[in-house]
Design a protein around this motif. Structure first.
Motif, PDB file in Angstrom:
ATOM      1  N   SER A 128      -3.267 -48.217   9.076  1.00 44.79           N
ATOM      2  CA  SER A 128      -3.605 -46.798   9.220  1.00 44.79           C
ATOM      3  C   SER A 128      -5.123 -46.573   9.244  1.00 44.79           C
ATOM      4  N   PHE A 131      -6.930 -43.524  10.977  1.00 41.31           N
ATOM      5  CA  PHE A 131      -6.990 -42.182  10.406  1.00 41.31           C
ATOM      6  C   PHE A 131      -8.433 -41.727  10.168  1.00 41.31           C
ATOM      7  N   LYS A 132      -9.339 -42.678  10.059  1.00 36.16           N
ATOM      8  CA  LYS A 132     -10.745 -42.323   9.781  1.00 36.16           C
ATOM      9  C   LYS A 132     -11.603 -42.291  11.045  1.00 36.16           C
ATOM     10  N   TYR A 136      -9.524 -40.055  16.435  1.00 36.17           N
ATOM     11  CA  TYR A 136      -8.181 -40.014  15.856  1.00 36.17           C
ATOM     12  C   TYR A 136      -7.248 -39.106  16.666  1.00 36.17           C
ATOM     13  N   PHE A 168      -0.766 -36.794   6.405  1.00 36.83           N
ATOM     14  CA  PHE A 168      -2.049 -37.049   5.733  1.00 36.83           C
ATOM     15  C   PHE A 168      -1.980 -36.713   4.251  1.00 36.83           C
ATOM     16  N   HIS A 172       0.580 -40.432   2.972  1.00 33.47           N
ATOM     17  CA  HIS A 172      -0.391 -41.507   3.181  1.00 33.47           C
ATOM     18  C   HIS A 172      -1.499 -41.487   2.146  1.00 33.47           C
ATOM     19  N   TYR A 174      -4.988 -44.382   1.053  1.00 39.71           N
ATOM     20  CA  TYR A 174      -5.607 -45.710   1.128  1.00 39.71           C
ATOM     21  C   TYR A 174      -5.516 -46.360  -0.247  1.00 39.71           C
ATOM     22  N   TRP A 183     -13.535 -45.568   4.234  1.00 42.63           N
ATOM     23  CA  TRP A 183     -12.709 -44.890   5.234  1.00 42.63           C
ATOM     24  C   TRP A 183     -12.220 -43.516   4.802  1.00 42.63           C
ATOM     25  N   GLN A 184     -12.155 -43.276   3.497  1.00 45.53           N
ATOM     26  CA  GLN A 184     -11.576 -42.028   3.016  1.00 45.53           C
ATOM     27  C   GLN A 184     -12.323 -40.807   3.535  1.00 45.53           C
ATOM     28  N   LYS A 187     -11.251 -40.023   7.015  1.00 46.89           N
ATOM     29  CA  LYS A 187      -9.922 -39.417   7.002  1.00 46.89           C
ATOM     30  C   LYS A 187     -10.006 -37.952   6.587  1.00 46.89           C
ATOM     31  N   ASN A 190     -11.187 -35.830   9.387  1.00 45.92           N
ATOM     32  CA  ASN A 190     -10.121 -35.608  10.375  1.00 45.92           C
ATOM     33  C   ASN A 190      -9.084 -34.613   9.858  1.00 45.92           C
TER      34      ASN A 190
END
Length: 401
Positions: A128, A131-132, A136, A168, A172, A174, A183-184, A187, A190
Motif C-alpha cells: 500500500s 497511498f503516499k 495516488y 484510508f 488501513h 502503516y 510515508w504517513q 498518505k 492524499n
C-alpha cells in the motif's frame, strides 16, 4: 553471482513474463506495474529497516509473487499466488523453510489479515505504498476501472471518493517505523485531498440537482393545466377570506367581552369606591379597567379596515404595476377606465396571474396584521386579568391586616 542473487533475477524474469503473457487485460491495477512498485517499496523499507540476508530475499521474492494468482483467478488470488511461488521455488531448489516463509508473507497481503511479525508488516506496507504518492488519484482510478471491468462493481465519482476515504480511515494503517516516519505524511495529504474533492463533488452534485429540479419545475409549470392554476387561486383566496373572517370574529368576541366587563365595572364597582371603607379597591379597579380598555382598543385596531387611494393611471396598467383585483386600487376610478384596464389585463395571461398573486400576497399581509394584533390583544387581556386578580387579592389582604 550467488545462488540467491540468481534466484531473485529469475523470479523477476518469471513474474514479468507470466503477468505479461497470462494476465487478463481487465486487470489495469493488479498488473506488472503494480508488482514492480511493490518490489521497489519493499526494497525501500528493507533498506530503511536495515533488514539483511535471507530475510530481505524472502521479502523481495514474496513481493514479486504476491499478485501472480490473478493469472489463475480473481477469487482467493493469494492462495493461487502461493501455489505459483512454491512451484517456482521448488524448481529452483529453494529450502523448505524459505518456501514456507515466502508463502506466509504472500498470505499476509490478503485483505483483512493482521500481520503477525515484522516481515509481514513490511510487505503489507509495501503493498500500500502508493497511498503516499502524489499520483495516488491516478493509480486509484486504475483500480476503479479494473473493478468495473472484472467484477462489474461500479462507483459514482462521489461514491468512489467515499470508498477511498473509508479505506484510508477504517481499514488501513502503516505498521513499520520506516513507513510511519516517511510515508504517513504523504498518505495524510492524499486523505485531505480526498475530503476536499468530496466536498467539491458534493457541492457540484447539489448544484446540478438544483438545476435539474428547476428545469423539471419549469417543464411542470409549462404543462400545468390552466384550470388547475385557477382552482389553486380560488381555493387559496377562499382560505384567506375564511381566516380573515375568523380573525374578525375573534376580535369581535373579545371586544364584546371587554365591553361587558367595563359596563359591569362602571355600574357596580365604581359607585362603591366613594365609600372610604372601599378605598383599597381603587388601584386594583383602575388596573382592571385600564387593561380592559387597552384590550378593546387593540380589538378595534385588529378589525379596522385600511383603504388605499383607489387611483391608477393608464401607464400603470401598461407597465403592469397595478393590481386591478383589489377594490382599494380602483374604487375612485370611472367605470369606462376600469373596464378598459380589466380588458387589458384579461388579454395578458401573465398579467392576470400576476395580479391574482399580488392579491394573495397582500391578503396575507392583512392576515398577518390581524393575527398579530389579535395575539397581542389576547396576551394583554390574560395579563390584565391575572394582574387585576393579584391586585385585588393584595388589596383585600392588606385591608384585612
Amino acid at each position: 553471482m550467488s545462488s540467491m542473487e540468481t534466484l531473485l533475477i529469475e523470479a523477476e524474469k518469471f513474474v514479468s513474463s507470466l503477468l505479461n503473457d497470462k494476465l487478463d487485460h481487465h486487470f489495469m491495477y493488479h498488473n506488472l506495474s503494480h508488482t514492480q512498485r511493490v518490489v521497489a517499496a519493499t526494497k525501500e523499507i528493507i533498506e530503511g529497516e536495515q533488514i539483511e540476508g535471507e530475510d530481505a530475499d524472502k521479502l523481495i521474492v514474496a513481493a514479486w509473487f504476491h499478485d501472480t494468482g490473478y493469472t489463475a483467478s480473481k477469487e482467493n488470488h493469494e492462495e493461487h499466488s502461493v501455489v505459483i511461488a512454491k512451484k517456482f521455488l521448488e524448481e529452483h531448489k529453494a529450502s523448505e523453510a524459505f518456501i514456507d516463509e515466502v508463502a506466509h508473507l504472500i498470505m499476509s497481503t490478503k485483505m483483512g489479515v493482521e500481520p503477525l511479525n515484522h516481515y509481514e508488516k513490511v510487505i503489507r506496507d509495501a503493498d500500500s505504498a502508493h497511498f503516499k504518492d502524489k499520483d495516488y488519484s491516478a493509480v486509484s482510478e486504475l483500480l476503479r476501472r479494473e473493478w468495473e471491468l472484472s467484477i462489474d462493481k461500479k462507483y459514482s465519482d462521489i461514491g468512489w471518493i467515499e470508498e477511498n476515504i473509508s479505506f484510508f480511515t477504517k481499514h488501513h494503517r502503516y505498521y513499520t517505523d520506516f513507513a510511519l516516519e516517511n510515508w504517513q505524511s504523504g498518505k495524510d495529504k492524499n486523505l485531505a485531498a480526498l475530503f476536499k474533492s468530496l466536498n467539491k463533488q458534493t457541492k457540484e452534485k447539489k448544484k446540478s440537482e438544483k438545476k435539474a429540479e428547476e428545469l423539471a419545475l419549469k417543464k411542470d409549470k409549462a404543462r400545468l393545466p390552466e384550470r388547475g392554476i385557477e382552482t389553486m387561486f380560488r381555493v387559496t383566496l377562499r382560505n384567506h377570506i375564511t381566516l380573515s373572517d375568523i380573525a374578525d370574529t375573534k376580535a369581535n368576541i373579545l371586544l364584546s367581552v371587554n365591553a361587558i366587563i367595563v359596563s359591569l365595572a362602571l355600574s357596580n364597582l365604581l359607585p362603591k369606591l366613594d365609600n372610604p371603607s372601599n378605598s383599597h379597591l381603587i388601584i386594583p379597579t383602575i388596573i382592571f379597567i385600564l387593561f380592559t380598555i387597552v384590550s378593546m382598543v387593540l380589538s378595534v385596531l385588529a378589525t379596522r379596515p385600511n383603504v388605499t387611494s383607489g387611483k391608477f393611471s393608464k401607464k400603470d396598467v401598461e407597465e403592469k404595476k397595478v393590481n386591478l383585483l383589489f377594490f382599494g386600487n380602483f374604487h375612485k376610478m370611472k367605470l369606462d377606465e376600469f373596464e378598459w384596464a380589466m380588458g387589458e389585463m384579461m388579454k395578458d395571461k401573465d398579467y392576470l396571474y400576476s395580479s391574482m398573486t399580488k392579491d394573495l400576497y397582500f391578503l396575507g399581509l392583512v392576515l398577518n396584521r390581524k393575527y398579530s394584533l389579535l395575539r397581542t390583544t389576547y396576551t394583554v387581556f390574560i395579563i390584565g386579568i391575572l394582574i387585576s386578580v393579584i391586585a385585588f387579592a393584595i388589596s383585600f389582604k392588606m385591608q384585612g391586616a
